[in-house]
Design a protein around this motif. Sequence first.
Motif, PDB file in Angstrom:
ATOM      1  N   HIS A  88      23.093  38.006  13.852  1.00 48.32           N
ATOM      2  CA  HIS A  88      23.021  37.290  15.130  1.00 48.32           C
ATOM      3  C   HIS A  88      24.371  36.708  15.541  1.00 48.32           C
ATOM      4  N   VAL A  89      25.226  36.368  14.590  1.00 50.65           N
ATOM      5  CA  VAL A  89      26.585  35.926  14.935  1.00 50.65           C
ATOM      6  C   VAL A  89      27.358  37.093  15.555  1.00 50.65           C
ATOM      7  N   ARG A  90      27.236  38.284  14.960  1.00 48.25           N
ATOM      8  CA  ARG A  90      27.922  39.459  15.525  1.00 48.25           C
ATOM      9  C   ARG A  90      27.421  39.761  16.933  1.00 48.25           C
ATOM     10  N   VAL A  91      26.102  39.713  17.112  1.00 50.54           N
ATOM     11  CA  VAL A  91      25.531  39.994  18.435  1.00 50.54           C
ATOM     12  C   VAL A  91      25.999  38.945  19.442  1.00 50.54           C
ATOM     13  N   ALA A  92      25.962  37.678  19.053  1.00 53.94           N
ATOM     14  CA  ALA A  92      26.410  36.603  19.949  1.00 53.94           C
ATOM     15  C   ALA A  92      27.873  36.792  20.335  1.00 53.94           C
ATOM     16  N   LYS A  93      28.691  37.155  19.371  1.00 49.47           N
ATOM     17  CA  LYS A  93      30.117  37.388  19.649  1.00 49.47           C
ATOM     18  C   LYS A  93      30.285  38.514  20.659  1.00 49.47           C
ATOM     19  N   ARG A  94      29.503  39.596  20.488  1.00 45.28           N
ATOM     20  CA  ARG A  94      29.566  40.706  21.444  1.00 45.28           C
ATOM     21  C   ARG A  94      29.138  40.270  22.847  1.00 45.28           C
ATOM     22  N   LEU A  95      28.237  39.292  22.914  1.00 47.87           N
ATOM     23  CA  LEU A  95      27.770  38.787  24.209  1.00 47.87           C
ATOM     24  C   LEU A  95      28.738  37.791  24.844  1.00 47.87           C
ATOM     25  N   GLY A  96      29.796  37.453  24.106  1.00 53.37           N
ATOM     26  CA  GLY A  96      30.786  36.534  24.647  1.00 53.37           C
ATOM     27  C   GLY A  96      30.560  35.076  24.292  1.00 53.37           C
ATOM     28  N   VAL A  97      29.681  34.813  23.328  1.00 51.43           N
ATOM     29  CA  VAL A  97      29.454  33.435  22.887  1.00 51.43           C
ATOM     30  C   VAL A  97      30.672  33.007  22.065  1.00 51.43           C
ATOM     31  N   SER A  98      31.165  31.828  22.344  1.00 49.83           N
ATOM     32  CA  SER A  98      32.370  31.364  21.661  1.00 49.83           C
ATOM     33  C   SER A  98      32.071  30.907  20.236  1.00 49.83           C
ATOM     34  N   ARG A  99      33.092  30.867  19.442  1.00 49.28           N
ATOM     35  CA  ARG A  99      32.996  30.362  18.061  1.00 49.28           C
ATOM     36  C   ARG A  99      32.459  28.933  18.064  1.00 49.28           C
ATOM     37  N   GLU A 100      32.937  28.137  19.013  1.00 47.72           N
ATOM     38  CA  GLU A 100      32.520  26.737  19.102  1.00 47.72           C
ATOM     39  C   GLU A 100      31.040  26.613  19.452  1.00 47.72           C
ATOM     40  N   GLU A 101      30.545  27.456  20.365  1.00 46.99           N
ATOM     41  CA  GLU A 101      29.127  27.424  20.726  1.00 46.99           C
ATOM     42  C   GLU A 101      28.256  27.818  19.533  1.00 46.99           C
ATOM     43  N   ILE A 102      28.703  28.823  18.798  1.00 43.82           N
ATOM     44  CA  ILE A 102      27.966  29.254  17.602  1.00 43.82           C
ATOM     45  C   ILE A 102      27.933  28.113  16.587  1.00 43.82           C
ATOM     46  N   PHE A 103      29.081  27.485  16.368  1.00 44.81           N
ATOM     47  CA  PHE A 103      29.135  26.373  15.420  1.00 44.81           C
ATOM     48  C   PHE A 103      28.253  25.216  15.871  1.00 44.81           C
TER      49      PHE A 103
END
Length: 157
Positions: A88-103
């Motif tokens: 899900h981190v990889r998918v989120a990154k592909r969708l343009g979710v920032s590192r900060e939003e993931i954290f």
Amino acid sequence: MELERIKEILDKEPEEAAEEILADVEKRYGEIPYIINFMKDMPEIFISRMIYENSIMREFKRMDPKTVELICIAVASALRCEHCLKTHVRVAKRLGVSREEIFDSILIASTVSTAAVLAEGTRSVDAEFNGSCAMSGNSTDPNCTICNINSELPEED
């Protein structure tokens, strides 16, 4: 997932339906997650699971895909599912979710997880040492599982 789409899938031969679902997963995720790859050769389980999963997670009209992935990251973190979390981190990154939003989603999950541990733990301690039910404030509540747990245990010598 729209009912017409579900009907289309169910009208196909199982192997053909499974291949179509796999192609859709790869298009959406950019990869085929391990669990999905593992189950693909069991169409009777795979197809129904994927219809359900897609109906819940991929076809939301009320939440955007980034929000869905951030929720998935938070839940995978709280459940300590390393493989789900990485996917899900990889998918989120592909969708343009920032590192900060993931954290941030991981921080929120950790706060809720910690609160859940504290809530259960402190209620049990309070019930055992104070003889009170933290749930109802009544130590003789016949419906309280915490208050009545001793009735299921053997008597102490």
